[in-house]
Design a protein around this motif. Sequence first.
Motif, PDB file in Angstrom:
ATOM      1  N   LEU A  39      -1.144  17.145  10.121  1.00  0.00           N
ATOM      2  CA  LEU A  39      -0.871  16.460   8.859  1.00  0.00           C
ATOM      3  C   LEU A  39      -1.866  15.322   8.703  1.00  0.00           C
ATOM      4  O   LEU A  39      -1.988  14.473   9.587  1.00  0.00           O
ATOM      5  CB  LEU A  39       0.563  15.917   8.865  1.00  0.00           C
ATOM      6  CG  LEU A  39       0.983  15.051   7.679  1.00  0.00           C
ATOM      7  CD1 LEU A  39       0.931  15.851   6.374  1.00  0.00           C
ATOM      8  CD2 LEU A  39       2.382  14.495   7.912  1.00  0.00           C
ATOM      9  N   ASP A  40      -2.569  15.300   7.576  1.00  0.00           N
ATOM     10  CA  ASP A  40      -3.531  14.242   7.276  1.00  0.00           C
ATOM     11  C   ASP A  40      -2.937  13.331   6.209  1.00  0.00           C
ATOM     12  O   ASP A  40      -2.501  13.804   5.155  1.00  0.00           O
ATOM     13  CB  ASP A  40      -4.848  14.834   6.776  1.00  0.00           C
ATOM     14  CG  ASP A  40      -5.492  15.738   7.800  1.00  0.00           C
ATOM     15  OD1 ASP A  40      -5.612  15.305   8.959  1.00  0.00           O
ATOM     16  OD2 ASP A  40      -5.862  16.868   7.451  1.00  0.00           O
ATOM     17  N   LEU A  41      -2.941  12.034   6.505  1.00  0.00           N
ATOM     18  CA  LEU A  41      -2.428  11.033   5.572  1.00  0.00           C
ATOM     19  C   LEU A  41      -3.483   9.963   5.366  1.00  0.00           C
ATOM     20  O   LEU A  41      -4.254   9.666   6.285  1.00  0.00           O
ATOM     21  CB  LEU A  41      -1.172  10.361   6.147  1.00  0.00           C
ATOM     22  CG  LEU A  41       0.031  11.268   6.396  1.00  0.00           C
ATOM     23  CD1 LEU A  41       1.047  10.566   7.280  1.00  0.00           C
ATOM     24  CD2 LEU A  41       0.672  11.656   5.085  1.00  0.00           C
ATOM     25  N   THR A  42      -3.516   9.387   4.172  1.00  0.00           N
ATOM     26  CA  THR A  42      -4.394   8.249   3.936  1.00  0.00           C
ATOM     27  C   THR A  42      -3.601   7.146   3.268  1.00  0.00           C
ATOM     28  O   THR A  42      -2.680   7.401   2.493  1.00  0.00           O
ATOM     29  CB  THR A  42      -5.640   8.630   3.112  1.00  0.00           C
ATOM     30  OG1 THR A  42      -6.574   7.555   3.163  1.00  0.00           O
ATOM     31  CG2 THR A  42      -5.300   8.950   1.676  1.00  0.00           C
ATOM     32  N   ILE A  43      -3.950   5.928   3.606  1.00  0.00           N
ATOM     33  CA  ILE A  43      -3.297   4.745   3.060  1.00  0.00           C
ATOM     34  C   ILE A  43      -4.172   4.225   1.938  1.00  0.00           C
ATOM     35  O   ILE A  43      -5.393   4.113   2.088  1.00  0.00           O
ATOM     36  CB  ILE A  43      -3.121   3.675   4.155  1.00  0.00           C
ATOM     37  CG1 ILE A  43      -2.312   4.261   5.310  1.00  0.00           C
ATOM     38  CG2 ILE A  43      -2.468   2.426   3.592  1.00  0.00           C
ATOM     39  CD1 ILE A  43      -2.369   3.447   6.580  1.00  0.00           C
ATOM     40  N   PHE A  44      -3.557   3.890   0.802  1.00  0.00           N
ATOM     41  CA  PHE A  44      -4.318   3.420  -0.345  1.00  0.00           C
ATOM     42  C   PHE A  44      -3.567   2.282  -1.024  1.00  0.00           C
ATOM     43  O   PHE A  44      -2.379   2.095  -0.810  1.00  0.00           O
ATOM     44  CB  PHE A  44      -4.546   4.566  -1.351  1.00  0.00           C
ATOM     45  CG  PHE A  44      -3.270   5.077  -1.931  1.00  0.00           C
ATOM     46  CD1 PHE A  44      -2.773   4.558  -3.115  1.00  0.00           C
ATOM     47  CD2 PHE A  44      -2.542   6.066  -1.290  1.00  0.00           C
ATOM     48  CE1 PHE A  44      -1.576   5.018  -3.645  1.00  0.00           C
ATOM     49  CE2 PHE A  44      -1.344   6.535  -1.824  1.00  0.00           C
ATOM     50  CZ  PHE A  44      -0.869   6.004  -3.001  1.00  0.00           C
ATOM     51  N   GLY A  45      -4.267   1.540  -1.852  1.00  0.00           N
ATOM     52  CA  GLY A  45      -3.644   0.472  -2.618  1.00  0.00           C
ATOM     53  C   GLY A  45      -4.412  -0.821  -2.506  1.00  0.00           C
ATOM     54  O   GLY A  45      -5.404  -0.920  -1.772  1.00  0.00           O
ATOM     55  N   PRO A  46      -3.952  -1.849  -3.210  1.00  0.00           N
ATOM     56  CA  PRO A  46      -4.661  -3.130  -3.239  1.00  0.00           C
ATOM     57  C   PRO A  46      -4.841  -3.758  -1.861  1.00  0.00           C
ATOM     58  O   PRO A  46      -5.867  -4.381  -1.594  1.00  0.00           O
ATOM     59  CB  PRO A  46      -3.775  -4.026  -4.116  1.00  0.00           C
ATOM     60  CG  PRO A  46      -2.806  -3.135  -4.778  1.00  0.00           C
ATOM     61  CD  PRO A  46      -2.761  -1.847  -4.027  1.00  0.00           C
ATOM     62  N   ALA A  47      -3.875  -3.599  -0.996  1.00  0.00           N
ATOM     63  CA  ALA A  47      -3.950  -4.223   0.333  1.00  0.00           C
ATOM     64  C   ALA A  47      -5.065  -3.637   1.192  1.00  0.00           C
ATOM     65  O   ALA A  47      -5.509  -4.266   2.146  1.00  0.00           O
ATOM     66  CB  ALA A  47      -2.621  -4.086   1.063  1.00  0.00           C
ATOM     67  N   VAL A  48      -5.504  -2.442   0.869  1.00  0.00           N
ATOM     68  CA  VAL A  48      -6.543  -1.794   1.685  1.00  0.00           C
ATOM     69  C   VAL A  48      -7.824  -1.551   0.888  1.00  0.00           C
ATOM     70  O   VAL A  48      -8.656  -0.753   1.283  1.00  0.00           O
ATOM     71  CB  VAL A  48      -6.032  -0.460   2.301  1.00  0.00           C
ATOM     72  CG1 VAL A  48      -4.912  -0.734   3.265  1.00  0.00           C
ATOM     73  CG2 VAL A  48      -5.611   0.528   1.230  1.00  0.00           C
TER      74      VAL A  48
ATOM     75  N   ALA B 203       0.862  -1.181   0.000  1.00  0.00           N
ATOM     76  CA  ALA B 203       0.000   0.000   0.000  1.00  0.00           C
ATOM     77  C   ALA B 203       0.897   1.229   0.000  1.00  0.00           C
ATOM     78  O   ALA B 203       2.063   1.174   0.377  1.00  0.00           O
ATOM     79  CB  ALA B 203      -0.910   0.003   1.221  1.00  0.00           C
ATOM     80  N   GLY B 204       0.343   2.331  -0.441  1.00  0.00           N
ATOM     81  CA  GLY B 204       1.056   3.597  -0.415  1.00  0.00           C
ATOM     82  C   GLY B 204       0.396   4.539   0.575  1.00  0.00           C
ATOM     83  O   GLY B 204      -0.649   4.243   1.141  1.00  0.00           O
TER      84      GLY B 204
END
Length: 142
Positions: free
Chosen positions: A71-80, A52-53
């Motif tokens: 700071l706002d971050l989000t996790i994305f990608g196939p795993a999620v 994931a990124g």
Amino acid sequence: MASAPASRGLASEIEQDLCTCCSFDEMARRNRAAQRIRLTLEGILRRQGIQAGMSIIGSYLCGTSSTTSGLDLTIFGPAVTPAPEEPFPCAQFLESIAVALPELGFERITKLYNYSVPVLRSTDMKSGIVVDVSVGCQLGIR
């Protein structure tokens, strides 16, 4: 006596210029810290074998952050990205990240899993920036 008000005006202008310069330096420092934090958290994902990124969202992405912005971050990608018929266990995923944060210089770890978008909140002790991590928040990615 006419020069006294002019010198006060000049002093005020110089003070304002100094404050502007200092805030530019502070914003540059915070932007570098934001990138360091993003890379650190991506390292946690890699270390756990999660494909994931991580993307910066919110005011840091839009260029509207201030010296007090979180700071706002989000996790994305196939795993999620779960299958449509299966609910994704965001809290379990965020929990796996939370356990790694203290050894990497994060404190004040708060688990806000009952929100409509579950959030893992912590503070990066090196910069003092409050960091909110969510999973798959597509609205914030451009």
